[in-house]
Scaffold this motif. Structure first.
Motif, PDB file in Angstrom:
ATOM      1  N   VAL A 287       0.858  -1.182   0.000  1.00 37.63           N
ATOM      2  CA  VAL A 287       0.000   0.000   0.000  1.00 37.63           C
ATOM      3  C   VAL A 287       0.894   1.233   0.000  1.00 37.63           C
ATOM      4  O   VAL A 287       1.848   1.320   0.773  1.00 37.63           O
ATOM      5  CB  VAL A 287      -0.917   0.031   1.239  1.00 37.63           C
ATOM      6  CG1 VAL A 287      -1.717   1.328   1.271  1.00 37.63           C
ATOM      7  CG2 VAL A 287      -1.853  -1.147   1.234  1.00 37.63           C
ATOM      8  N   THR A 288       0.575   2.178  -0.891  1.00 36.36           N
ATOM      9  CA  THR A 288       1.326   3.431  -0.942  1.00 36.36           C
ATOM     10  C   THR A 288       0.413   4.582  -0.565  1.00 36.36           C
ATOM     11  O   THR A 288      -0.675   4.742  -1.130  1.00 36.36           O
ATOM     12  CB  THR A 288       1.911   3.675  -2.345  1.00 36.36           C
ATOM     13  OG1 THR A 288       2.825   2.624  -2.659  1.00 36.36           O
ATOM     14  CG2 THR A 288       2.645   5.000  -2.397  1.00 36.36           C
ATOM     15  N   LEU A 289       0.832   5.379   0.395  1.00 39.38           N
ATOM     16  CA  LEU A 289       0.124   6.575   0.832  1.00 39.38           C
ATOM     17  C   LEU A 289       0.869   7.776   0.290  1.00 39.38           C
ATOM     18  O   LEU A 289       2.077   7.911   0.504  1.00 39.38           O
ATOM     19  CB  LEU A 289       0.060   6.639   2.356  1.00 39.38           C
ATOM     20  CG  LEU A 289      -0.440   5.364   3.047  1.00 39.38           C
ATOM     21  CD1 LEU A 289      -0.349   5.518   4.551  1.00 39.38           C
ATOM     22  CD2 LEU A 289      -1.858   5.049   2.614  1.00 39.38           C
ATOM     23  N   THR A 290       0.149   8.653  -0.434  1.00 36.82           N
ATOM     24  CA  THR A 290       0.808   9.761  -1.130  1.00 36.82           C
ATOM     25  C   THR A 290       0.244  11.092  -0.664  1.00 36.82           C
ATOM     26  O   THR A 290      -0.972  11.318  -0.721  1.00 36.82           O
ATOM     27  CB  THR A 290       0.613   9.639  -2.655  1.00 36.82           C
ATOM     28  OG1 THR A 290       1.097   8.364  -3.087  1.00 36.82           O
ATOM     29  CG2 THR A 290       1.359  10.740  -3.381  1.00 36.82           C
ATOM     30  N   CYS A 291       1.138  11.960  -0.204  1.00 34.77           N
ATOM     31  CA  CYS A 291       0.744  13.319   0.151  1.00 34.77           C
ATOM     32  C   CYS A 291       0.773  14.164  -1.121  1.00 34.77           C
ATOM     33  O   CYS A 291       1.827  14.330  -1.742  1.00 34.77           O
ATOM     34  CB  CYS A 291       1.705  13.875   1.190  1.00 34.77           C
ATOM     35  SG  CYS A 291       1.432  15.614   1.588  1.00 34.77           S
ATOM     36  N   THR A 292      -0.391  14.685  -1.533  1.00 32.98           N
ATOM     37  CA  THR A 292      -0.493  15.428  -2.787  1.00 32.98           C
ATOM     38  C   THR A 292      -0.966  16.850  -2.521  1.00 32.98           C
ATOM     39  O   THR A 292      -1.969  17.050  -1.828  1.00 32.98           O
ATOM     40  CB  THR A 292      -1.478  14.738  -3.748  1.00 32.98           C
ATOM     41  OG1 THR A 292      -1.027  13.405  -3.993  1.00 32.98           O
ATOM     42  CG2 THR A 292      -1.564  15.491  -5.072  1.00 32.98           C
ATOM     43  N   PHE A 293      -0.244  17.830  -3.094  1.00 27.52           N
ATOM     44  CA  PHE A 293      -0.629  19.220  -2.966  1.00 27.52           C
ATOM     45  C   PHE A 293      -1.430  19.653  -4.194  1.00 27.52           C
ATOM     46  O   PHE A 293      -1.197  19.174  -5.302  1.00 27.52           O
ATOM     47  CB  PHE A 293       0.617  20.101  -2.815  1.00 27.52           C
ATOM     48  CG  PHE A 293       1.287  19.965  -1.487  1.00 27.52           C
ATOM     49  CD1 PHE A 293       1.017  20.863  -0.472  1.00 27.52           C
ATOM     50  CD2 PHE A 293       2.178  18.928  -1.256  1.00 27.52           C
ATOM     51  CE1 PHE A 293       1.641  20.739   0.764  1.00 27.52           C
ATOM     52  CE2 PHE A 293       2.801  18.795  -0.030  1.00 27.52           C
ATOM     53  CZ  PHE A 293       2.526  19.696   0.987  1.00 27.52           C
ATOM     54  N   ARG A 294      -2.374  20.561  -3.961  1.00 29.70           N
ATOM     55  CA  ARG A 294      -3.171  21.067  -5.078  1.00 29.70           C
ATOM     56  C   ARG A 294      -2.272  21.680  -6.142  1.00 29.70           C
ATOM     57  O   ARG A 294      -2.490  21.477  -7.342  1.00 29.70           O
ATOM     58  CB  ARG A 294      -4.189  22.094  -4.576  1.00 29.70           C
ATOM     59  CG  ARG A 294      -5.104  22.627  -5.670  1.00 29.70           C
ATOM     60  CD  ARG A 294      -6.038  23.691  -5.138  1.00 29.70           C
ATOM     61  NE  ARG A 294      -7.010  23.145  -4.214  1.00 29.70           N
ATOM     62  CZ  ARG A 294      -8.196  22.646  -4.562  1.00 29.70           C
ATOM     63  NH1 ARG A 294      -8.531  22.612  -5.853  1.00 29.70           N
ATOM     64  NH2 ARG A 294      -9.024  22.187  -3.650  1.00 29.70           N
ATOM     65  N   TYR A 295      -1.306  22.433  -5.731  1.00 32.73           N
ATOM     66  CA  TYR A 295      -0.370  23.058  -6.673  1.00 32.73           C
ATOM     67  C   TYR A 295       0.975  22.330  -6.533  1.00 32.73           C
ATOM     68  O   TYR A 295       1.939  22.858  -5.981  1.00 32.73           O
ATOM     69  CB  TYR A 295      -0.244  24.545  -6.386  1.00 32.73           C
ATOM     70  CG  TYR A 295      -1.590  25.231  -6.366  1.00 32.73           C
ATOM     71  CD1 TYR A 295      -2.299  25.466  -7.547  1.00 32.73           C
ATOM     72  CD2 TYR A 295      -2.177  25.607  -5.156  1.00 32.73           C
ATOM     73  CE1 TYR A 295      -3.543  26.063  -7.529  1.00 32.73           C
ATOM     74  CE2 TYR A 295      -3.429  26.214  -5.130  1.00 32.73           C
ATOM     75  CZ  TYR A 295      -4.107  26.435  -6.327  1.00 32.73           C
ATOM     76  OH  TYR A 295      -5.338  27.022  -6.302  1.00 32.73           O
ATOM     77  N   GLN A 296       1.013  21.118  -7.028  1.00 32.16           N
ATOM     78  CA  GLN A 296       2.155  20.229  -6.832  1.00 32.16           C
ATOM     79  C   GLN A 296       3.433  20.793  -7.438  1.00 32.16           C
ATOM     80  O   GLN A 296       4.524  20.539  -6.944  1.00 32.16           O
ATOM     81  CB  GLN A 296       1.859  18.855  -7.445  1.00 32.16           C
ATOM     82  CG  GLN A 296       2.814  17.750  -7.041  1.00 32.16           C
ATOM     83  CD  GLN A 296       2.570  17.242  -5.625  1.00 32.16           C
ATOM     84  OE1 GLN A 296       1.522  17.497  -5.056  1.00 32.16           O
ATOM     85  NE2 GLN A 296       3.538  16.548  -5.058  1.00 32.16           N
TER      86      GLN A 296
END
Length: 400
Positions: A287-296
């Motif tokens: 399982v991969t948990l990814t922190c994603t920003f709106r303005y990546q």
């Protein structure tokens, strides 16, 4: 209402009836006055008196009649997301100031003439076995092979029986994949940003037909799927511009009342989401948990510290953390604080999401299915058949 004249006997009397001291029934030979059916306009104070020739009885004490709307019970289901082998309890609550109710329990099925139905005929109601109880709860033990779907209750009392309205349907869901159909989501994550697009696909296996996409939300129900936020291409429903009210539980439902796996989608208007898989994860998978920003693009490689139960476990420069082999020992609360706090609970029950303002506290519940046969949790990658995307039902619920 009955007018008894104490010591006067019941013969040779006629009766007068008053509503709010105004005579409305000047001559009755019987001591009873019946109002049927009763309406709210009948609410008032009533008195009576007897007349025998030139002889009048005293006027009775006033009786206050209050007519209220037909009550509607509130149904709750616990747990609402199903784990294999779980028992499920249905609870039906009527006005707490009244007693003596008996409760009837139903499962929703596609509309059929001859069965009781919801007012809009979106579903008919199939009584559960031994469906009338004096208790305000009903337990499904065990839940059985196909318990997913909608449930409704109603209460009644008196002789003849006075029934309440039917409750609003509440739904019991499972994240397990159905043998005939699978609901897939693209992008494959439970959390999404506003203004992004989202596709939901009922992917069929074999000769399955008649499946339609449904959804359950906190907005009023039922309604058609608005053309303003979706486009349809054969078996795919695409929400072209997500809004927070697009959040909800989605599933595919067949004409015979079968349900696919359900997916809990949450749309976030903040600047960060945590991406996690939509479908159940088999023990032993990664399982991969990814922190994603709106303005990546402004922060393409965020340095992220991941914590489990308050203890730092990893420093990542990619914004991702991978659990290579999922097991029960991975259950716990995870967080990373790149300006916000995100907690993750790994359980064996449900994929879900909750965003709490103003702290942008995002809680995600990942399903970790402890099933040894990995094939049970596989995801269909290409449809064998195609269906039109049909009605999307938006429904009330106290909590999703």
């Amino acid at each position: 209402m009955r007018c008894d004249i104490q010591g006067g006997g019941d013969t040779d009397w006629n009766y007068r009836w008053y509503k709010n001291s105004q005579l409305f029934s000047p001559f009755n030979t019987k001591p009873e006055y019946r109002i049927s059916p009763v309406y709210r306009s009948n609410s008032d104070s009533y008195t009576c008196e007897g007349v025998k020739g030139n002889k009048f009885s005293k006027t009775s004490e006033a009786v206050k009649l209050t007519v209220s709307d037909q009550p509607q019970p509130v149904l709750s289901i616990s747990p609402q997301w199903l784990n294999p082998g779980d028992s499920v309890t249905l609870s039906c609550e009527v006005d707490k100031t009244s007693t003596g109710w008996r409760f009837s329990w139903y499962r929703t099925v596609p509309y059929r003439a001859g069965l009781p139905s919801l007012s809009d005929k979106s579903y008919s109601l199939q009584p559960l076995s031994d469906n009338v109880t004096s208790e305000d709860s009903y337990t499904l033990i065990p839940a059985g092979a196909t318990p997913t779907g909608g449930y409704v209750c109603r209460a009644g009392r008196g002789d003849p029986v006075y029934d309440t309205l039917y409750s609003q349907p509440q739904f019991l869901w499972s994240g397990d994949l159905h043998p005939s159909v699978s609901l897939t989501v693209n992008p494959n994550t439970t959390q999404h940003f506003t203004s992004n697009s989202l596709s939901l696909i009922c992917e069929l296996k074999g000769n399955s037909t008649g499946w339609r996409l449904k959804r359950y939300t906190e907005t009023a129900w039922p309604s058609q799927c608005p053309s303003t936020w979706r486009s349809i291409t054969e078996s795919t429903c695409t929400i072209t511009s997500l809004d927070t009210w697009s959040s909800g539980v989605f599933w595919c439902e067949s004409g015979s009342g079968e349900y696919s796996n359900a997916v809990n989608i949450t749309v976030n208007d903040g600047d960060v989401i945590l991406e996690s898989p939509v479908h159940p994860v088999t023990e032993g998978d990664s399982v991969t948990l990814t922190c994603t920003f709106r303005y990546q693009e402004t922060n393409p490689n965020p340095k992220t510290d991941f914590y489990k139960d308050g203890v730092l476990i990893k420093n990542e420069t990619t914004g991702e953390m991978t659990i290579p082999t999922v097991s029960k020992s991975d259950e716990g609360f995870y967080k990373f604080p790149p300006g916000s706090v995100v907690s993750i609970s790994l359980t064996r029950l449900l994929c879900g999401l909750l965003v709490v303002s103003p702290f942008l506290l995002v809680s995600i519940v990942l399903m970790v299915k402890c099933c040894r046969a990995r094939g049970l949790c596989s995801t269909v990658t290409s449809p064998q058949d195609q269906i039109p995307c049909d009605d999307v039902i938006e429904q009330n619920e106290s909590s999703v």
